[in-house]
Design a protein around this motif. Structure first.
Motif, PDB file in Angstrom:
ATOM      1  N   GLU A   1       0.796  -1.157  -0.109  1.00 29.18           N
ATOM      2  CA  GLU A   1      -0.135  -0.007  -0.172  1.00 29.18           C
ATOM      3  C   GLU A   1       0.839   1.349  -0.084  1.00 29.18           C
ATOM      4  O   GLU A   1       1.976   1.303   0.532  1.00 29.18           O
TER       5      GLU A   1
ATOM      6  N   ASP B   1      -2.782   4.990  -2.227  1.00 26.64           N
ATOM      7  CA  ASP B   1      -4.201   4.229  -2.086  1.00 26.64           C
ATOM      8  C   ASP B   1      -4.801   4.899  -0.890  1.00 26.64           C
ATOM      9  O   ASP B   1      -6.162   4.857  -0.904  1.00 26.64           O
ATOM     10  N   ARG B   2      -4.280   5.572   0.063  1.00 28.24           N
ATOM     11  CA  ARG B   2      -5.206   6.188   0.997  1.00 28.24           C
ATOM     12  C   ARG B   2      -4.314   7.496   1.504  1.00 28.24           C
ATOM     13  O   ARG B   2      -3.235   7.777   1.355  1.00 28.24           O
TER      14      ARG B   2
ATOM     15  N   ASP C   1      -9.760   6.366   1.472  1.00 23.89           N
ATOM     16  CA  ASP C   1      -9.245   6.174   0.325  1.00 23.89           C
ATOM     17  C   ASP C   1      -9.104   7.576  -0.279  1.00 23.89           C
ATOM     18  O   ASP C   1      -9.510   8.518  -0.254  1.00 23.89           O
ATOM     19  N   THR C   2      -8.317   7.458  -1.302  1.00 26.37           N
ATOM     20  CA  THR C   2      -7.689   8.741  -1.850  1.00 26.37           C
ATOM     21  C   THR C   2      -8.697   9.296  -2.723  1.00 26.37           C
ATOM     22  O   THR C   2      -8.881  10.764  -2.542  1.00 26.37           O
TER      23      THR C   2
END
Lengths: 218, 242
Positions: free
Chosen positions: B28, B204-205, B219-220
Motif C-alpha cells: 500500500e 491508495d489512502r 481512500d484517496t
C-alpha cells in the motif's frame, strides 16, 4: 654586544637536537594519546547515561582545575608508589601529558561531535547502524574534519608545555638549551636561539592552521 | 504490515501526537498530509523508532517497535527512510553512501555491495556521478541518491519524510518520478508530503493530520472528492488553488 658567539650553538647542535627530538616525540605521542582518550571522554559525556557522563565530566573538571606541572609531579611520584617500581621520567611525563591533554581535547571533540547535524545520526540509525558504527563512520569523521584547526592549535600549546618536563629531569629542548647556556656561559645566545626555534616551529604550526581554516571555508 | 494503535507523544508539556491510529498494508502507498506542525513528521519517525512514544503501540511486520528491549537496529535496517534534508554522508562518495549500510549492517561483501550500488544508482540515472561527493550534486540528485541508499538495504517498506520540501521547484519532479516508479513496483510506502498531485496519482489512502491528531484516514478518491472534515476541506482548498 660584540662578544656574541654563535659558534656555541653549532658546537652543541647534536646535544640540542637530541633535546628537540624528545620535545617533538613527547608532543606527538601526547597529542595522539590525548585525542584517543579525549574522544572516549567526549563520547562518555555525550552518552546520556548519567553515571558514565558524570565520571567523564568529573575527570575533565578535576584535571582542568589543576596546573599541568602538578599533574606531572603526581605521575612522577604517585605512579611508582602504585606500581611498586619507578617507571622513569619519560613515561611518567608522557602519561601526565596524555591524561592532562585528554581533558582539553575531550572538550574540543565534544563540541566537534555536537557540530554534526542530528539528522546525520538519524540517517545512520534509519539504516540500522549501531551507536558505535554511527560514531565511527558517520559522526567522528565529520567532527574531526571540523576540528582539525583547533586540534592543531592545542598541539602547539602542548609543544610549548613540554618544556615543563625539566621538573622530572628530562632533557627536552628547553632543558638542553639551559644546560648549554650555563655550562658554556652563553646565556644570551642560547636563550635567544631557544626562543627562535620555538617561534619557528609554533609559527609554522599556526600558518598551517590558517591554511586549513581557509581551505575549509573555501 | 505497519500498524499504529492509539499512540500519543509529548515533548515535555506539549502534546505532539494524540491518540493516532492507522495502518499500512503490504504494497500500500499511504500519503500523510496536513498543515505544518501537525505532527506528520513525528508520526512517521515513530514508525521506525527514531522518535519514542509515551503511549500506544506500533507493530511493524509482527515486531513491536514501542516495546522495551526490541532490537530496533535490526528492524530499522529493513525499513528505508528518506529525509527532508537528504542526510547523505558528506564525507563519503555516492558509492560509499550506498555501500556503508550494506557492508556494516547486512554484512555484504565489497563486490556485492558495489554491484548493488551501481545497479540502483543507474536506475535513478546517476551512474556517471557515482564517485562524486554529495556536495557536488544538486538537491534533486542528492535526494535520488538518498532514495537509492535506502533501497540498497532491500527494505520491506519505505518511509518518506517530506522528500521534496527542501528542493527547488524544478527538481521536485525528478524525485517524484522515482517515487512513482517505486510505488508502481509495489513497494509499501508511507509518505509525508504536500505534493497532492503525487498523492492523487499513486496513493491508495490519505491520512490527514491536524494538531497532532489523525482527522481523516480514507481512500484517496474519497479524500479528494469528498473530504469530511472542515479542516481537510480548508487545507485542500488552500493547497490546491495555487
Amino acid at each position: 654586544m660584540d662578544n656574541i658567539d654563535i659558534s656555541v650553538i653549532l658546537d652543541n647542535l647534536p646535544f640540542l637536537w637530541e633535546g628537540l627530538q624528545l620535545s617533538l616525540l613527547l608532543t606527538g605521542l601526547a597529542v595522539l594519546g590525548g585525542i584517543v582518550l579525549g574522544t572516549f571522554l567526549a563520547l562518555m559525556r555525550l552518552s546520556g547515561i548519567p553515571p558514565v557522563s558524570l565520571v567523564a565530566a568529573g575527570y575533565v573538571n578535576l584535571i582542568r582545575s589543576v596546573p599541568l606541572i602538578l599533574v606531572i609531579f603526581w605521575f612522577y611520584f604517585l605512579v611508582p608508589l602504585a606500581l611498586g617500581r619507578p617507571i622513569g621520567g619519560f613515561y611518567s611525563a608522557l602519561i601526565a601529558f596524555v591524561m592532562f591533554e585528554a581533558a582539553y581535547y575531550s572538550e574540543i571533540i565534544r563540541a566537534g561531535i555536537q557540530s554534526v547535524r542530528q539528522g546525520q545520526v538519524q540517517a545512520g540509525q534509519a539504516t540500522g547502524l549501531s551507536y558505535w558504527q554511527i560514531q565511527r563512520y558517520v559522526v567522528l569523521p565529520q567532527a574531526f574534519r571540523n576540528m582539525i584547526p583547533i586540534l592543531v592549535t592545542q598541539g602547539i600549546i602542548l609543544f610549548q608545555d613540554t618544556s615543563l618536563v625539566f621538573v622530572v629531569s628530562l632533557r627536552d629542548f628547553m632543558t638542553a638549551s639551559s644546560i648549554v647556556a650555563r655550562t658554556e656561559g652563553r646565556l644570551a645566545e642560547m636563550y635567544v636561539f631557544a626562543a627562535f626555534v620555538y617561534f619557528i616551529i609554533c609559527f609554522a604550526g599556526s600558518l598551517y592552521v590558517r591554511r586549513l581554516q581557509k581551505s575549509k571555508t573555501a | 504490515m505497519i500498524s499504529i494503535e492509539n499512540i500519543s507523544k509529548w515533548y515535555g508539556e506539549f502534546q505532539v501526537l494524540s491518540d493516532c491510529t492507522s495502518n499500512v498494508e503490504k504494497g500500500e502507498v499511504v500519503v500523510v498530509c496536513g498543515p505544518s506542525g501537525s505532527g506528520k513528521s513525528t508520526l512517521i519517525k515513530c514508525v521506525n523508532g527514531l522518535e519514542p512514544v509515551q503511549q500506544g503501540t506500533i507493530i511493524v511486520e509482527g515486531i513491536e517497535v514501542t516495546a522495551k528491549g526490541t532490537n530496533l537496529t535490526k528492524l530499522r535496517s529493513r525499513i528505508g527512510m528518506v529525509f527532508q534534508h537528504f542526510e547523505l554522508y558528506p564525507h563519503m562518495s555516492v558509492r560509499e553512501n550506498l555501500c556503508l549500510g550494506q557492508r556494516k549492517v547486512l554484512g555484504r561483501s565489497h563486490d556485492e555491495a558495489n554491484e548493488k550500488a551501481e545497479t540502483l544508482i543507474d536506475r535513478v540515472g546517476l551512474l556517471a556521478h557515482i564517485d562524486k561527493f554529495p556536495g557536488e550534486l544538486s538537491g534533486g540528485q542528492q535526494q535520488r541518491v538518498a532514495i537509492s541508499r535506502a533501497l540498497a538495504m532491500d527494505p520491506i517498506a519505505m518511509l518518506f519524510d517530506e522528500p521534496t520540501s527542501a528542493l527547488d521547484p524544478e527538481m521536485i519532479n525528478e524525485v517524484l518520478d522515482v517515487m512513482v516508479e517505486l510505488a508502481q513496483e509495489g513497494m509499501t510506502m508511507m509518505v509525508v508530503t504536500h505534493e497532492m498531485g503525487f498523492a492523487r496519482k499513486v496513493a491508495d489512502r490519505v491520512v490527514f493530520m491536524d494538531e497532532g491528531a489523525i482527522v481523516e484516514d480514507r481512500d484517496t478518491e474519497a479524500f479528494f472528492g469528498n473530504p469530511e472534515s472542515d479542516r481537510a476541506k480548508e487545507f485542500l482548498s488552500k493547497i490546491l488553488n495555487h
